[in-house]
Every structure is written in C-alpha cells, then in structure tokens.
Motif scaffolding. Sequence first.
Motif, mmCIF file in Angstrom:
data_model
loop_
_atom_site.group_PDB
_atom_site.id
_atom_site.type_symbol
_atom_site.label_atom_id
_atom_site.label_comp_id
_atom_site.label_asym_id
_atom_site.label_seq_id
_atom_site.Cartn_x
_atom_site.Cartn_y
_atom_site.Cartn_z
ATOM 1 N N TYR A 148 0.834 -1.209 0.000
ATOM 2 C CA TYR A 148 0.000 0.000 0.000
ATOM 3 C C TYR A 148 0.867 1.255 0.000
ATOM 4 O O TYR A 148 0.498 2.268 -0.598
ATOM 5 N N GLY A 149 2.025 1.187 0.661
ATOM 6 C CA GLY A 149 2.939 2.323 0.605
ATOM 7 C C GLY A 149 3.377 2.610 -0.825
ATOM 8 O O GLY A 149 3.457 3.773 -1.244
ATOM 9 N N GLY A 150 3.668 1.540 -1.579
ATOM 10 C CA GLY A 150 4.031 1.719 -2.985
ATOM 11 C C GLY A 150 2.890 2.295 -3.803
ATOM 12 O O GLY A 150 3.105 3.151 -4.679
ATOM 13 N N ASP A 151 1.662 1.844 -3.533
ATOM 14 C CA ASP A 151 0.494 2.393 -4.229
ATOM 15 C C ASP A 151 0.345 3.884 -3.947
ATOM 16 O O ASP A 151 0.040 4.672 -4.853
ATOM 17 N N LEU A 152 0.539 4.287 -2.705
ATOM 18 C CA LEU A 152 0.446 5.701 -2.345
ATOM 19 C C LEU A 152 1.506 6.529 -3.065
ATOM 20 O O LEU A 152 1.208 7.606 -3.615
ATOM 21 N N ARG A 153 2.725 6.032 -3.064
ATOM 22 C CA ARG A 153 3.805 6.788 -3.713
ATOM 23 C C ARG A 153 3.541 6.941 -5.210
ATOM 24 O O ARG A 153 3.711 8.040 -5.777
ATOM 25 N N ASN A 154 3.127 5.856 -5.857
ATOM 26 C CA ASN A 154 2.845 5.924 -7.291
ATOM 27 C C ASN A 154 1.703 6.885 -7.584
ATOM 28 O O ASN A 154 1.725 7.614 -8.588
ATOM 29 N N ALA A 155 0.690 6.875 -6.722
ATOM 30 C CA ALA A 155 -0.456 7.759 -6.922
ATOM 31 C C ALA A 155 -0.037 9.223 -6.871
ATOM 32 O O ALA A 155 -0.476 10.045 -7.700
ATOM 33 N N VAL A 156 0.817 9.566 -5.914
ATOM 34 C CA VAL A 156 1.277 10.956 -5.789
ATOM 35 C C VAL A 156 2.204 11.312 -6.944
ATOM 36 O O VAL A 156 2.088 12.399 -7.540
ATOM 37 N N PHE A 157 3.140 10.411 -7.294
ATOM 38 C CA PHE A 157 4.050 10.666 -8.413
ATOM 39 C C PHE A 157 3.269 10.921 -9.706
ATOM 40 O O PHE A 157 3.585 11.832 -10.477
ATOM 41 N N ASN A 158 2.244 10.088 -9.949
ATOM 42 C CA ASN A 158 1.480 10.149 -11.203
ATOM 43 C C ASN A 158 0.306 11.107 -11.144
ATOM 44 O O ASN A 158 -0.408 11.275 -12.140
ATOM 45 N N LYS A 159 0.070 11.699 -9.994
ATOM 46 C CA LYS A 159 -1.054 12.614 -9.770
ATOM 47 C C LYS A 159 -2.384 11.974 -10.188
ATOM 48 O O LYS A 159 -3.206 12.575 -10.869
ATOM 49 N N ASP A 160 -2.562 10.750 -9.739
ATOM 50 C CA ASP A 160 -3.802 10.009 -9.964
ATOM 51 C C ASP A 160 -4.092 9.206 -8.700
ATOM 52 O O ASP A 160 -3.448 8.193 -8.432
ATOM 53 N N LEU A 161 -5.072 9.663 -7.922
ATOM 54 C CA LEU A 161 -5.342 9.095 -6.602
ATOM 55 C C LEU A 161 -6.500 8.100 -6.611
ATOM 56 O O LEU A 161 -6.985 7.701 -5.543
ATOM 57 N N THR A 162 -6.921 7.659 -7.779
ATOM 58 C CA THR A 162 -8.175 6.912 -7.884
ATOM 59 C C THR A 162 -8.063 5.420 -7.595
ATOM 60 O O THR A 162 -9.062 4.708 -7.696
ATOM 61 N N ASN A 163 -6.880 4.926 -7.232
ATOM 62 C CA ASN A 163 -6.734 3.486 -7.022
ATOM 63 C C ASN A 163 -6.203 3.183 -5.620
ATOM 64 O O ASN A 163 -5.367 2.300 -5.440
ATOM 65 N N LEU A 164 -6.729 3.914 -4.638
ATOM 66 C CA LEU A 164 -6.173 3.815 -3.291
ATOM 67 C C LEU A 164 -7.167 3.296 -2.259
ATOM 68 O O LEU A 164 -6.885 3.306 -1.059
ATOM 69 N N MET A 165 -8.305 2.818 -2.692
ATOM 70 C CA MET A 165 -9.325 2.402 -1.735
ATOM 71 C C MET A 165 -8.938 1.131 -0.998
ATOM 72 O O MET A 165 -9.078 1.025 0.217
ATOM 73 N N ASN A 166 -8.434 0.114 -1.722
ATOM 74 C CA ASN A 166 -8.160 -1.189 -1.128
ATOM 75 C C ASN A 166 -6.720 -1.299 -0.623
ATOM 76 O O ASN A 166 -5.790 -0.734 -1.203
ATOM 77 N N ILE A 167 -6.552 -2.053 0.467
ATOM 78 C CA ILE A 167 -5.233 -2.338 1.019
ATOM 79 C C ILE A 167 -4.790 -3.664 0.406
ATOM 80 O O ILE A 167 -5.245 -4.741 0.814
ATOM 81 N N TYR A 211 -15.907 7.574 4.093
ATOM 82 C CA TYR A 211 -16.615 7.717 2.819
ATOM 83 C C TYR A 211 -15.611 8.356 1.853
ATOM 84 O O TYR A 211 -15.272 9.528 1.971
ATOM 85 N N LEU A 212 -15.102 7.534 0.915
ATOM 86 C CA LEU A 212 -14.060 7.979 -0.011
ATOM 87 C C LEU A 212 -14.659 8.324 -1.367
ATOM 88 O O LEU A 212 -15.539 7.629 -1.863
ATOM 89 N N ARG A 213 -14.114 9.356 -1.987
ATOM 90 C CA ARG A 213 -14.527 9.679 -3.355
ATOM 91 C C ARG A 213 -13.467 10.554 -4.016
ATOM 92 O O ARG A 213 -12.598 11.121 -3.339
ATOM 93 N N TYR A 214 -13.611 10.646 -5.339
ATOM 94 C CA TYR A 214 -12.611 11.323 -6.171
ATOM 95 C C TYR A 214 -13.314 12.333 -7.062
ATOM 96 O O TYR A 214 -13.810 11.989 -8.132
ATOM 97 N N PRO A 215 -13.387 13.603 -6.650
ATOM 98 C CA PRO A 215 -14.028 14.608 -7.492
ATOM 99 C C PRO A 215 -13.274 14.848 -8.798
ATOM 100 O O PRO A 215 -13.832 15.357 -9.752
ATOM 101 N N ARG A 216 -12.026 14.455 -8.851
ATOM 102 C CA ARG A 216 -11.178 14.452 -10.036
ATOM 103 C C ARG A 216 -10.023 13.504 -9.720
ATOM 104 O O ARG A 216 -9.795 13.149 -8.560
ATOM 105 N N LYS A 217 -9.284 13.077 -10.719
ATOM 106 C CA LYS A 217 -8.262 12.055 -10.450
ATOM 107 C C LYS A 217 -7.143 12.579 -9.555
ATOM 108 O O LYS A 217 -6.475 11.807 -8.868
ATOM 109 N N GLU A 218 -6.939 13.893 -9.539
ATOM 110 C CA GLU A 218 -5.856 14.460 -8.715
ATOM 111 C C GLU A 218 -6.281 14.726 -7.277
ATOM 112 O O GLU A 218 -5.453 15.174 -6.466
#
Length: 445
Positions: free
Chosen positions: A274-293, A375-382
């Motif tokens: 999950y740490g790797g998922d978080l880092r990739n999300a921030v690097f790529n500025k796309d936070l939409t794949n962080l719900m599941n551990i 309650y998680l949601r993504y108003p935009r991918k960033e």
Amino acid sequence: MKRRQKLYAIILTLVLAVSFTPNVISNQFLIVSQAAYGLPAKTDDGVIFHAYMWKFADIQSNLKAFADAGYNSIQVSPVQGIKPGKDWYMFYQPCNYRIGNPRLGDENAFKSLCAEADKYGIKIIVDAVLNHVADNGNDGQWYDGIDSSLKRSDFYHNQGSCKDYTNRNDVTQKNVGNLPDLATQRHDVQDMQISFLNNCIADGADGFRFDAAKHIETNRGEDSGQSCAGDYWDRVLGSLNNKNKLYLYGEVLPDKADNDEVYRSYFDITAHGYGGDLRNAVFNKDLTNLMNIKHYDHNISPKEALCYLENHDDYEHGVTTNMTEWQRKMGWSILNARAQLTPLYFARPNDTLWKDKDLVAVNKFHNAMAGQNEYLRYPRKEAMVIDRGNTGSVIVNVGDGFHLDTPTNLKDGTYANKGNASCTVRVSGGRMTGNIPGGSVVVFY
C-alpha cells in the motif's frame, strides 16, 4: 497559565478521588495525560512515530513535542546488543537478548524513556529481531561477538541461504542473506526470546514490531503438516505478560509464500504494497486506485494492516529517497486520514517534516476520528476526499486548484482548514462546496 492551572486541578482531583495505590494513581495520571494531548489510549487508534536510530535520551527530550504533534506511540530501533559498526543494518544483526546498545543507550535509559513517555500517554514500541543473529560475513556463520549462550550449532537451522522466496521451507528454515537462522521450533530458543520480550515489557515497553516475522514458521495455513511447522508464535505470544495491553505487528512482506492469512490471526501485518500504491499515486497525480489495502494478489482488512508511506528499508535501499517533502506530505495525509488501519510515520535522519502544520493537523484528525467510518470519493483524479462519519474530512489535492462540489455525510456548517492552506469549505443539504487550493491538504472537523 490558566490552562496549566486547570490541568493541575484535574490531576489533584483525580488523585484525591482514588485510594493511594501506586498503580491506581499511575493509571489516573495516564488518563489525564492522554486527555490533555488528545491522544488515543490504544496504539492502533493513533499514530506511530518511527524514531529511526534515535537515542533513547533524544526521544525522551522530545516527548512533549511528539504529544503536541499528535503521535501516541513511538517505535524505537532494535534495543538488543548489536554488531559494532555505523551502518544502519547493524541494528538488524543482534548479538544477544539483553536491552541496550551503544548507539541507542543502556537499559536504564530505556526504562527512563518508558517511564517519562507514560506521563504523556505515549506508548513505546520495540523493534524485536528474533529470527537470526549477526554473521561474520560468511553464509550462516555467526559473528564471534554474539553471546556465548548463542554459540551452539544445534540452535540454528544450518540449511544455507534462502534462494526461493516462493517456497515456505526455504523462507522459514534458511538464512536471510548470510544471517544464521535460529531454530525457532526449539523451546529453549523460544524461552530465551520470551525472557527478553518480558524484560522489555517489565521495563515499560507497550508493544513490539517483529522483524522478519514471515521467516519464522507457523503450524497452520501453508505450513500445516509440513516438516518446517512449529509452535513458535502460539507459545511465544502466549507467554507475554500483559499481552492484551500490547500492540503487536509483524513484518510480513508480500509474496506467494508469505502465509499472511495465518500471521494476521496473531497480529497486524505490514501492508508494504500500500505504501508503494500511495507513492505511485502521488508521483502520477492520480489518486483513484487507493481504496483497497493490497497484499500480494489479494486485499486485506484495514483492521489488520500496519501502513506506512515508506519504511526504513525503502529509504535505506534508495526506493524513496527521491521523494520530496511535498510528496511525502500528500501521501502521508491520505494514509493517515483513512479509517481502521494503523499508520506509521517513518522519520528520516534529521527529519523535521513530522512537525509540519499539515501533518500535525492530519495526525490530530486521525486521533479524533477513531471509530468513525469513512466515505471515499474522487471529485477528479488528482483529488481525494475522505469523510469520517458525519464529523470531519480530509481533502488531498495533488493537482491545480479547483472548485469542489461533492456529496457528503457531514453536518451542515462552515469549516476552516486546520492546516497550512487558507481554505473554507461549506456543507449544506448533503453537499460540500469550496475552492480547494492546488497542491494542498485540507483538514477540518
């Protein structure tokens, strides 16, 4: 001054209200300390600060700052006697089962730290290295400076180094690198380690990280019926004093042969992926794949997960050294706002980011939201919005500024950001609206 006088009055009232039994008085002071700093009583409801290679005395001198910043637990580096040297990995080459080493401090300094931490309601977590001992540079040969009680060939598996990390026998019975792998099925080996762990507890430790936990066999799951099976975890954990008051987690790195479903029945495990998922999300500025551990090829419950943006291995092996403070702040804020999981903040050498206003705000948010759903949601991918119950929310935006208009369960009202950025969010009739600054963390409750 008035606030301090009020706190002293509360403490005096509590002391006068109970019988003068030392344990009762100590517990009452602990409750007052936790309340004064808003720290949860349980480690897994709060935030762990990994004081990586910090001396016991230096941790002790910063306890008030940790409490003010919202950290309710401190993880110390391995307290055992270790192989001499300045390299970081010497901490993971233990030489004995005694408390104290030249790089952290002696046992008296450890006891002093634990006693002082209690005054602030802070827990001390010990990183315990139990799978192996220090080597002499050759495969499976112990370092001559290990304790004489450990210089017995029959105390080790003596099967060479692990080459196949998809094979449970290799993972649990062979050396990690050159480090001599202890025969952890043996009760005399277990007894030495039980004595060490209970000594830590007697000195004030409130929990343990078990290094290389997946390299110590179980007797269930993938190990069931195998020649490598053993009763280590049942017997060792079952022998810990005050076990029900301890926070325990194990390093179980994801792989095909990690047997994680069994380890999760004993303690929380490191959700390393999950740490790797978080880092990739921030690097790529796309936070939409962080719900599941995620853990290898499946998801695990946040209730069973110890999570971090980076750990000491990531940092020392160069995996995360290119992360900027801003990127670390964004990733940590997402992690720390989540429900149920236990977050660990890794303090890099000479790190001061842990005191940043945004991090402190999200630490205190995490503490205040213990027990609240998400309650998680993504108003935009960033951008990611993390509501907790109907009480508060964290908004992490790694892109440009934008106007937020999203459904919410929060109560109607106007909420001001408790972090660095100037931002006000309004909630009315189940909608949350406001202008969210670019590259910012917004925290309100």
